[in-house]
Design a protein around this motif. Structure first.
Motif, short mmCIF file in Angstrom:
data_model
loop_
_atom_site.label_atom_id
_atom_site.label_comp_id
_atom_site.label_asym_id
_atom_site.label_seq_id
_atom_site.Cartn_x
_atom_site.Cartn_y
_atom_site.Cartn_z
N SER B 113 0.83 -1.21 0.00
CA SER B 113 0.00 0.00 0.00
C SER B 113 0.86 1.25 0.00
N CYS B 114 2.03 1.19 -0.63
CA CYS B 114 2.96 2.32 -0.52
C CYS B 114 2.57 3.46 -1.43
N ASN B 115 1.73 3.18 -2.44
CA ASN B 115 1.22 4.21 -3.35
C ASN B 115 2.26 4.79 -4.30
N ARG B 116 3.40 4.14 -4.44
CA ARG B 116 4.36 4.60 -5.45
C ARG B 116 3.73 4.53 -6.83
N THR B 118 0.61 4.69 -7.75
CA THR B 118 -0.38 5.75 -7.95
C THR B 118 0.32 7.07 -8.27
N GLU B 119 1.46 7.29 -7.60
CA GLU B 119 2.18 8.54 -7.81
C GLU B 119 2.74 8.63 -9.23
N VAL B 120 3.27 7.51 -9.75
CA VAL B 120 3.97 7.60 -11.03
C VAL B 120 3.09 7.33 -12.25
N ASP B 126 -4.45 4.80 -10.86
CA ASP B 126 -4.45 4.46 -9.44
C ASP B 126 -4.34 2.93 -9.24
N PHE B 128 -2.96 1.13 -7.11
CA PHE B 128 -3.18 0.66 -5.73
C PHE B 128 -4.66 0.36 -5.49
N GLU B 129 -5.51 1.22 -6.06
CA GLU B 129 -6.95 1.00 -5.94
C GLU B 129 -7.32 -0.34 -6.60
#
Lengths: 298, 219
Positions: B113-116, B118-120, B126, B128-129
């Motif tokens: 769930s680090c969301n890297r 989603t960021e890139v 998204d 992670f979603e």
């Protein structure tokens, strides 16, 4: 200034010394902490988020509702709590349907989610609200001559578009570095700075792979900068890097140990807290480093 | 000598033999099936076409925007540590329609769930979603690891996913109250959390004893 303290499971049960450090440091910088009585888990991504979005938002909204009733924002020292609460707020504020469903559930317990309070990470909170100058003035002991390696914590940095106190460039994080430098420490960079520590769901699913990530990170820290301490912004990174070194030593993967502290523990120490107390749960004792510093002031 | 990832040119979705960390790093073999290489050839025509519809229903609406560029995979800790199904490949497998491949593997439950990702992601997918939505799909098939069930049960019973009953001793030594000011101290607060959880899909699934639909805990 007053703010709600969202403690988080790992801090409350695994690392109460970190909780003590926050409760020590914040009032001394002029921020009163509210206990947010009745708070629960954020909830973490392996539980409700993996089952149902509305249920996730409802549990998050209940924590927000407690803060809203007091008219406060929340701070947390755990990146996972921070990430979960940031996301639930985003979902509820961008999707009216979800917010309505959540409020229908919250009606059952006599609460309501309004969308006023925010969650903020403790370190950027102090950086923005108190400022480096005031922190410099408040510290009793400075860390001059100390080298520290940073571990910012994934969810503190990403996803940056959902965060209130975001870094200018999340891939070159500055806040934690400047906060450590304000205490007098020197903070060189290292190549695996942005790597994940391996805690969280990966550790509970597959320990070997989780250790592999931690080993990469720790080896890079040791060979490139050989610091006195590793300083993290996240309670999960703190637990992971503190506990894995013992495992890695037993497996003859590493032959050294580097004490790990959360930034709040280091700050509490600099503000005059008993180093024994605010680091009491550390497996790798930072005593030598901290007591050496104290000796200078004798 | 096996290379890190072997792509089978004959297959539709690129069969891969994941590197075993256990060999290269000297660790013992892991307990879970994500270390086992899968080297069968998959025929994309055998995929389940409706699978892609399930994910938006589980609230990951942007899966079809994915162009498989691989930026998310380049940032993913699961890739770094050698898990078989990371963000990009989960999306690919869902699009082709191989549900069992994902359900038989523990990778999605190791997502940090680090969301890297989603960021890139340049397409705003998204990822992670999508990992969470894939977990939601797996839960509806009752394909979840026991650690996840333990976490959910702990959340329901104490209000905390991580709960250590012996924590009172070190807390007391530090001069903190034995239990934090959370659901563990205030029983009414715990009842609120349980009321909320009973109103969610969790109750319908019957994963843990919640006193609803006749499922109770008897000792």
């Amino acid at each position: 200034m007053k703010v709600g303290f969202f403690i988080g499971c790992n801090t409350a049960f695994n690392r109460p010394d970190l909780e003590l450090a926050v409760r020590y440091a914040f009032p001394r910088l002029g921020v009163e902490l509210d206990d947010l009585i009745g708070q629960s888990c954020c909830p973490t991504s392996g539980t409700m988020p993996s089952i149902d979005l509305v249920g996730w938002c409802a549990l998050g909204a209940r924590n927000y509702a407690i803060a809203e009733e007091r008219g406060l924002d929340m701070i947390t020292v755990c990146s996972t709590c921070f990430g979960s609460l940031v996301r639930t707020r985003y979902y509820m504020l961008t999707n009216r349907g979800i917010q309505k469903q959540v409020n229908r559930i919250l009606q059952e317990i006599g609460r309501e989610y309004k969308g006023i309070s925010r969650v903020r990470h403790a370190t950027p909170y102090l950086y923005k609200e108190i400022g480096l100058e005031k922190i410099k003035e408040a510290v009793k002991y400075r860390l001059d001559g100390l080298t520290v390696a940073l571990q910012p914590g994934c969810l503190t940095l990403w996803p940056s578009q959902l965060q209130a106190d975001k870094e200018n460039d999340p891939f070159h994080p500055q806040i934690l570095r400047e906060m450590c430098e304000a205490l007098g420490a020197s903070v060189p960079g290292y190549s695996r700075l942005l790597d994940c520590c391996g805690m969280g769901a990966m550790r509970s699913t597959d320990m070997e792979r989780s250790f592999y990530l931690a080993e990469r990170k720790i080896t890079s820290i040791r060979t490139e900068i050989n610091p006195h301490l590793i300083v993290t912004g996240c309670s999960s990174c703190l637990i992971q890097l503190d506990t894995t070194q013992e495992f890695l030593q037993k497996r003859r993967r590493i032959y050294y140990e580097i004490p790990v502290l959360h930034y709040m523990q280091l700050l509490a120490f600099c503000l005059g807290a008993d180093p024994e107390a605010v680091t009491s749960m550390s497996r790798i004792r930072p005593d030598r480093v901290l007591l050496d510093l104290l000796l200078r002031y004798q | 000598m096996k290379t890190a990832v072997e792509i089978d040119v004959n297959s539709g979705i690129g069969t891969a033999v994941m590197p075993k960390i256990s060999h290269s790093r000297g660790y013992s073999c892991s307990m879970l099936n994500n270390t086992q290489p899968f080297s069968e050839i998959f025929d994309p025509a055998q995929g389940q076409p409706g699978l892609i519809q399930e994910i938006p229903e589980l609230r990951a609406t942007k899966i079809l925007e994915c162009t498989q560029c691989g930026k998310c995979a380049a940032a993913c800790p699961l890739v770094l540590s050698g898990f078989s199904f990371y963000n990009k490949r989960v999306i690919q497998t869902i699009v082709v329609g191989f549900k069992d491949l994902i359900l038989n593997d523990s990778s999605i439950w190791a997502c940090q769930s680090c969301n890297r990702c989603t960021e890139v992601c340049p397409m705003g997918v998204d990822p992670f979603e999508i990992m969470l939505a894939t977990r939601r799909m797996a839960v509806r098939e009752y394909a979840l690891p026991t650690t996840a069930i333990e976490g959910i049960k702990s959340l329901y019973d104490t209000g905390h996913a991580v709960y250590i009953s012996e924590a009172g001793i070190p807390r007391k030594k530090l001069g903190l109250p034995e239990t934090p000011p959370t659901t563990t101290t205030y029983h009414e607060a715990l009842l609120e959390v349980q009321t909320i959880m009973k109103k969610t899909v969790l109750a319908e699934l019957g994963l843990i004893p919640m006193g609803v639909f006749g499922i109770t805990e008897r000792l």
